[in-house]
Design an enzyme around this catalytic site. Structure first.
Site, PDB file in Angstrom:
ATOM      1  CE  LYS A  29      -3.083   4.271   1.969  1.00 55.82           C
ATOM      2  NZ  LYS A  29      -3.435   5.581   2.534  1.00 55.82           N
ATOM      3  NE  ARG A  46       2.860   7.254   2.763  1.00 56.72           N
ATOM      4  CZ  ARG A  46       2.250   6.396   3.549  1.00 56.72           C
ATOM      5  NH1 ARG A  46       2.404   5.120   3.370  1.00 56.72           N
ATOM      6  NH2 ARG A  46       1.472   6.822   4.515  1.00 56.72           N
ATOM      7  NE  ARG A  53      -5.974   5.885  11.340  1.00 58.28           N
ATOM      8  CZ  ARG A  53      -5.333   5.896  10.167  1.00 58.28           C
ATOM      9  NH1 ARG A  53      -5.801   5.207   9.152  1.00 58.28           N
ATOM     10  NH2 ARG A  53      -4.250   6.624  10.027  1.00 58.28           N
ATOM     11  NE  ARG A 106      -1.072   5.347  12.206  1.00 60.15           N
ATOM     12  CZ  ARG A 106      -1.022   5.287  10.878  1.00 60.15           C
ATOM     13  NH1 ARG A 106      -1.719   4.368  10.239  1.00 60.15           N
ATOM     14  NH2 ARG A 106      -0.291   6.131  10.192  1.00 60.15           N
ATOM     15  NE  ARG A 136      -0.081  10.199   8.753  1.00 56.91           N
ATOM     16  CZ  ARG A 136      -1.067   9.593   9.409  1.00 56.91           C
ATOM     17  NH1 ARG A 136      -1.516  10.098  10.547  1.00 56.91           N
ATOM     18  NH2 ARG A 136      -1.592   8.501   8.941  1.00 56.91           N
TER      19      ARG A 136
HETATM   20  P1  AMP Z   1       0.772   4.623   7.101  1.00 58.89           P
HETATM   21  O1  AMP Z   1       0.462   3.625   8.145  1.00 58.89           O
HETATM   22  O2  AMP Z   1       0.767   4.038   5.712  1.00 58.89           O
HETATM   23  O3  AMP Z   1      -0.077   5.865   7.191  1.00 58.89           O
HETATM   24  O4  AMP Z   1       2.295   5.104   7.348  1.00 58.89           O
HETATM   25  C1  AMP Z   1       2.664   5.736   8.545  1.00 58.89           C
HETATM   26  C2  AMP Z   1       3.994   6.449   8.372  1.00 58.89           C
HETATM   27  O5  AMP Z   1       5.015   5.498   8.031  1.00 58.89           O
HETATM   28  C3  AMP Z   1       4.054   7.481   7.246  1.00 58.89           C
HETATM   29  O6  AMP Z   1       3.543   8.747   7.642  1.00 58.89           O
HETATM   30  C4  AMP Z   1       5.544   7.518   6.966  1.00 58.89           C
HETATM   31  O7  AMP Z   1       6.245   8.246   7.977  1.00 58.89           O
HETATM   32  C5  AMP Z   1       5.936   6.056   7.118  1.00 58.89           C
HETATM   33  N1  AMP Z   1       5.775   5.352   5.819  1.00 58.89           N
HETATM   34  C6  AMP Z   1       4.914   4.338   5.536  1.00 58.89           C
HETATM   35  N2  AMP Z   1       5.046   3.929   4.260  1.00 58.89           N
HETATM   36  C7  AMP Z   1       6.020   4.708   3.715  1.00 58.89           C
HETATM   37  C8  AMP Z   1       6.606   4.785   2.417  1.00 58.89           C
HETATM   38  N3  AMP Z   1       6.205   3.997   1.402  1.00 58.89           N
HETATM   39  N4  AMP Z   1       7.582   5.716   2.218  1.00 58.89           N
HETATM   40  C9  AMP Z   1       7.997   6.516   3.231  1.00 58.89           C
HETATM   41  N5  AMP Z   1       7.468   6.511   4.454  1.00 58.89           N
HETATM   42  C10 AMP Z   1       6.486   5.613   4.711  1.00 58.89           C
END
Ligand code: AMP
Length: 208
Positions: free
Chosen positions: A13, A88, A127, A155, A166
């Site tokens: 994404k 989400r 990654r 990360r 996740r």
């Molecule tokens: P991402 O970079 O989108 O993979 O997000 C990394 C982490 O941030 C996720 O595993 C969640 O812990 C938190 N996070 C990001 N977006 C959301 C969301 N919309 N709702 C809840 N937690 C989020």
């Protein structure tokens, strides 16, 4: 153009979002990036989000919804935005729908980037990103150029243990958004397996 990008972690994404926002000249709003910035800055929001993120769990809805509502009310988002990683959960999607309805706005597309679970762990654990430019690489599939290789970082939640959790969170809490948006006739499915350029072409073809 108001676009939502959904798909499992590691679906690509972030990589594809960069190309889409350039094309439509809209801000790229990534809740994950916003939370990571807050963690780095050591703000109260960052301290709250950090424990959930490290465990591969979702940050509570009330925290996340408030953050996004504030962000999409900013001037640069008035003509559109790409939301990457939000909503989400169904309550997040309902809150976003409510906020848009209040302003008489609607979503143009909800892009679902589909990648099977078997590929996810391999993609995520390899990654890396460039802290200076934000560019995303993969140690095997898209290695960073030599001048960047020494500074790329991984990360904290890109470990095998966190990825499993996740993915569980994705299936349990985010996958219900697929029928949610399908019922509203805005869902656009895109096959996320292949080279980034190939996937970008598929997205362009579907968005028109
Ligand atoms: P991402 O970079 O989108 O993979 O997000 C990394 C982490 O941030 C996720 O595993 C969640 O812990 C938190 N996070 C990001 N977006 C959301 C969301 N919309 N709702 C809840 N937690 C989020």
């Amino acid at each position: 153009m108001r676009i939502i990008f959904i798909g499992p972690p590691g679906a690509g994404k972030g990589t594809q979002a960069t190309k889409i926002v350039e094309r439509y000249q809209i801000p790229h709003i990534s809740t994950g990036d916003m939370f990571r910035a807050a963690v780095t800055a050591g703000t109260p929001l960052g301290r709250k989000a950090d424990e959930f993120m490290k465990a591969g769990k979702l940050v509570p809805d009330e925290v996340t919804i408030g953050l996004v509502r504030e962000r999409i009310a900013q001037d640069d988002a008035s003509k559109g935005f790409l939301l990457d990683g939000f909503p989400r959960t169904v309550p997040q999607a309902e809150a976003l729908g409510g906020a848009l309805d209040e302003d008489g706005l609607r979503l143009d597309a909800v892009l679902l980037l589909e990648v099977p679970d078997e590929l996810i762990v391999q993609r995520i654990t390899g990654r890396r990103s460039d802290p200076e430019t934000g560019a995303i690489y993969h140690i095997e599939f898209n290695p960073p150029p030599a001048e960047v290789a020494d500074r790329v970082t991984q990360r904290k939640d890109d470990t095998e243990v966190a990825v499993i959790s996740r993915l569980d969170a994705y299936h349990a809490q985010t996958a219900p958004l697929v029928p949610f948006y399908d019922a509203r006739s805005v869902l656009v499915r895109v096959n996320g397996v292949g080279a980034p350029a190939e996937i970008a072409e598929r997205i362009t073809a579907k968005l028109g």
